[in-house]
Design an enzyme around this catalytic site. Sequence first.
Site, PDB file in Angstrom:
ATOM      1  N   LYS A   1      -0.499   5.443 -22.692  1.00 46.29           N
ATOM      2  CA  LYS A   1       0.115   5.641 -23.999  1.00 46.29           C
ATOM      3  C   LYS A   1       1.591   5.211 -24.002  1.00 46.29           C
ATOM      4  O   LYS A   1       2.232   5.266 -25.034  1.00 46.29           O
ATOM      5  CB  LYS A   1      -0.019   7.090 -24.439  1.00 46.29           C
TER       6      LYS A   1
ATOM      7  N   PHE B   1     -19.234  12.341 -26.963  1.00 47.93           N
ATOM      8  CA  PHE B   1     -18.804  11.332 -27.940  1.00 47.93           C
ATOM      9  C   PHE B   1     -18.598   9.953 -27.315  1.00 47.93           C
ATOM     10  O   PHE B   1     -18.667   8.945 -27.995  1.00 47.93           O
ATOM     11  CB  PHE B   1     -17.513  11.772 -28.652  1.00 47.93           C
TER      12      PHE B   1
ATOM     13  N   ASP C   1       1.980  18.213 -21.507  1.00 45.65           N
ATOM     14  CA  ASP C   1       1.256  16.940 -21.596  1.00 45.65           C
ATOM     15  C   ASP C   1       2.139  16.020 -22.422  1.00 45.65           C
ATOM     16  O   ASP C   1       2.273  16.169 -23.637  1.00 45.65           O
ATOM     17  CB  ASP C   1      -0.113  17.149 -22.261  1.00 45.65           C
TER      18      ASP C   1
ATOM     19  N   ARG D   1     -12.963  12.410 -34.317  1.00 44.14           N
ATOM     20  CA  ARG D   1     -12.257  13.560 -33.758  1.00 44.14           C
ATOM     21  C   ARG D   1     -12.711  14.796 -34.526  1.00 44.14           C
ATOM     22  O   ARG D   1     -12.020  15.330 -35.370  1.00 44.14           O
ATOM     23  CB  ARG D   1     -10.730  13.384 -33.859  1.00 44.14           C
TER      24      ARG D   1
ATOM     25  N   TYR E   1       0.840  -1.209   0.000  1.00 42.38           N
ATOM     26  CA  TYR E   1       0.000   0.000   0.000  1.00 42.38           C
ATOM     27  C   TYR E   1       0.869   1.251   0.000  1.00 42.38           C
ATOM     28  O   TYR E   1       0.568   2.241  -0.649  1.00 42.38           O
ATOM     29  CB  TYR E   1      -0.916   0.015   1.233  1.00 42.38           C
TER      30      TYR E   1
ATOM     31  N   PHE F   1      -6.888  18.989 -25.580  1.00 44.02           N
ATOM     32  CA  PHE F   1      -7.353  17.610 -25.713  1.00 44.02           C
ATOM     33  C   PHE F   1      -8.710  17.542 -25.002  1.00 44.02           C
ATOM     34  O   PHE F   1      -8.980  18.339 -24.109  1.00 44.02           O
ATOM     35  CB  PHE F   1      -6.352  16.617 -25.123  1.00 44.02           C
ATOM     36  N   THR F   2      -9.564  16.598 -25.426  1.00 47.40           N
ATOM     37  CA  THR F   2     -10.950  16.576 -24.929  1.00 47.40           C
ATOM     38  C   THR F   2     -11.034  16.583 -23.396  1.00 47.40           C
ATOM     39  O   THR F   2     -11.738  17.416 -22.808  1.00 47.40           O
ATOM     40  CB  THR F   2     -11.700  15.329 -25.457  1.00 47.40           C
TER      41      THR F   2
HETATM   42  N1  F0G Z   1      -3.687  13.874 -22.934  1.00 49.19           N
HETATM   43  C1  F0G Z   1      -3.576  13.373 -24.175  1.00 49.19           C
HETATM   44  C2  F0G Z   1      -2.725  14.073 -25.164  1.00 49.19           C
HETATM   45  C3  F0G Z   1      -4.244  12.192 -24.523  1.00 49.19           C
HETATM   46  O1  F0G Z   1      -4.120  11.720 -25.753  1.00 49.19           O
HETATM   47  C4  F0G Z   1      -5.037  11.549 -23.551  1.00 49.19           C
HETATM   48  C5  F0G Z   1      -5.802  10.351 -23.892  1.00 49.19           C
HETATM   49  C6  F0G Z   1      -5.138  12.099 -22.279  1.00 49.19           C
HETATM   50  C7  F0G Z   1      -4.439  13.272 -21.998  1.00 49.19           C
HETATM   51  C8  F0G Z   1      -5.975  11.468 -21.205  1.00 49.19           C
HETATM   52  O2  F0G Z   1      -5.368  10.303 -20.785  1.00 49.19           O
HETATM   53  O3  F0G Z   1      -7.015   8.489 -21.334  1.00 49.19           O
HETATM   54  O4  F0G Z   1      -5.171   8.106 -19.695  1.00 49.19           O
HETATM   55  O5  F0G Z   1      -7.078   9.578 -19.131  1.00 49.19           O
HETATM   56  N2  F0G Z   1      -6.045  10.007 -25.054  1.00 49.19           N
HETATM   57  C9  F0G Z   1      -6.827   8.856 -25.453  1.00 49.19           C
HETATM   58  C10 F0G Z   1      -6.959   8.801 -26.962  1.00 49.19           C
HETATM   59  C11 F0G Z   1      -8.130   8.732 -24.780  1.00 49.19           C
HETATM   60  O6  F0G Z   1      -7.557   7.836 -27.428  1.00 49.19           O
HETATM   61  O7  F0G Z   1      -6.462   9.654 -27.671  1.00 49.19           O
HETATM   62  P1  F0G Z   1      -6.211   9.045 -20.205  1.00 49.19           P
END
Ligand code: F0G
Length: 488
Positions: free
Chosen positions: A272, A461, A229, A395, A86, A138-139
């Site tokens: 990633k 989405f 990022d 996208r 832990y 990013f979204t």
């Molecule tokens: N920043 C970037 C540039 C990303 O591409 C993603 C995730 C995140 C933050 C968020 O990370 O999913 O671990 O919470 N990208 C995925 C994609 C969802 O399919 O492009 P996460």
Amino acid sequence: MENTPADSAVKFFNGKQIPLEMHKVKIVQALNLVPVERRLEAIRKAGFNSFLLGTKDIFLDMLTDSGTNAQSDSQVSKMFIADEAYAGSQSFERFEKSVLMVFGKKYVLPVHQGRAAENMLGKAFIREGSVIPTNYHFTTTLAHIQLNGGKVLELFTPEAMKVKSSHPFKGNMDIQKLEDAIINAGPENVPFIRMEASTNLLGGQPFSMENLREVRKTADKYGVMIVLDASLVGENAYFIKRREKGFENRSLEEILKEMGSMCDIIYFSGRKVSSSRGGAICTNNQEIYDRIKFLLPVYEGFLTYGGIPIREIESMAEGLKETVDENVVSHSPAFINYMVRELDKLGIPVIMPGGALGCHIDAGQFLDHLPQDEYPAGALIAAFYIVSGVRGMERGTMSNNRDENGRDILADLELMRLAVPRRVFTLSQIEYVIDRLHWLYRNRRLIGGLRFIQEPPLLRFFIGRLEPLSDWPRKLAIKFREDIGESL
Ligand code: F0G
């Protein structure tokens, strides 16, 4: 772009430009290609949203690279020696070492995935009225900034919006716009500048080291922090090596360290870097560390496991180390580059030059008979799934929220993303994708629009449901069946 070299380690005697896999297959998962009639039914049941398809109906899953990159044998073996505790786990110490090696940062806060890092950063630094300049949002980042009362300013360069370009760094930030934005908002209202490596929503496009240096200079001038990022940072470093003058002979490790040295905070999605979970926030500044540290046990878990199994911490530690290996990092960009060149030869509109993460088809041009509020990118993904069994990700406008008046916010780019997760697909599978896209392009006028029938207010989405505006999906499936037959 015709002369762009294939990113393979070996030149072919016959002059072919094809990427070469620098790995071999050890463990496989069987795939299934269900008939077109079943695919039509499946996409209907999924509300014409590729997120809602089940993998039993999918042939090649090109939704994302997140948590779907192939893992290396050394990653898997490290997972066996995970020190499951832990608090105070030795696995976490190994993770800290990897972060130090790759980014040169000594304080590390593990989180369960990238957006959790965004949540922490939002809570720690963003207030009502904050302004966050970024090379592109990013979204999930946008959602967290807005939820904390902040506003995002997209400071991309004009080149970023050119679909067919030979500009090597379409992810660059416009420095003049940055300076103007900081002056207009007042530096005290700019908690940080956000730079995204291999800018996801611009089609995986990198920024240059020179650009990052300029951003740093501006940040220093006004006393503002830079947050990187780094979810796709290995690829960005690789593009710097391949495309930026003066970096040809520098190692990825050196390039990454230099990038890291210019950023106050680095966060990333571990999903990633070839692990299936995780992420982290990293810094050398103890004040920053202390400010975020208290939030971790509230939202994620203890400081040494961040809400994920320790074996995933091991996998991230090893995956990060592999980020400095060119053979590993180049795989996805090389396959994407191949796809992009082949699709361009067929006249299919595709984001150029090839970037990181996936091949991005310009759905706006592909379906130039559809208005943007009929979601051309979403329609193209549904259509492409019907004719291929391949799952892509929208996208475009569907990936935006609505404005305060309930109107669609039309996306700058209307893209169908076909992700190429690291070391997952073979070249013949990529050829299949190109072939089916070729057929679809010739029959593109059969594709119609979509409308929402169920729509969540945020990140719609992911789980929103749509319906076609006419009977086009069935007609497309019938034409495909007649033309291709598709017997396997
Ligand atoms: N920043 C970037 C540039 C990303 O591409 C993603 C995730 C995140 C933050 C968020 O990370 O999913 O671990 O919470 N990208 C995925 C994609 C969802 O399919 O492009 P996460």
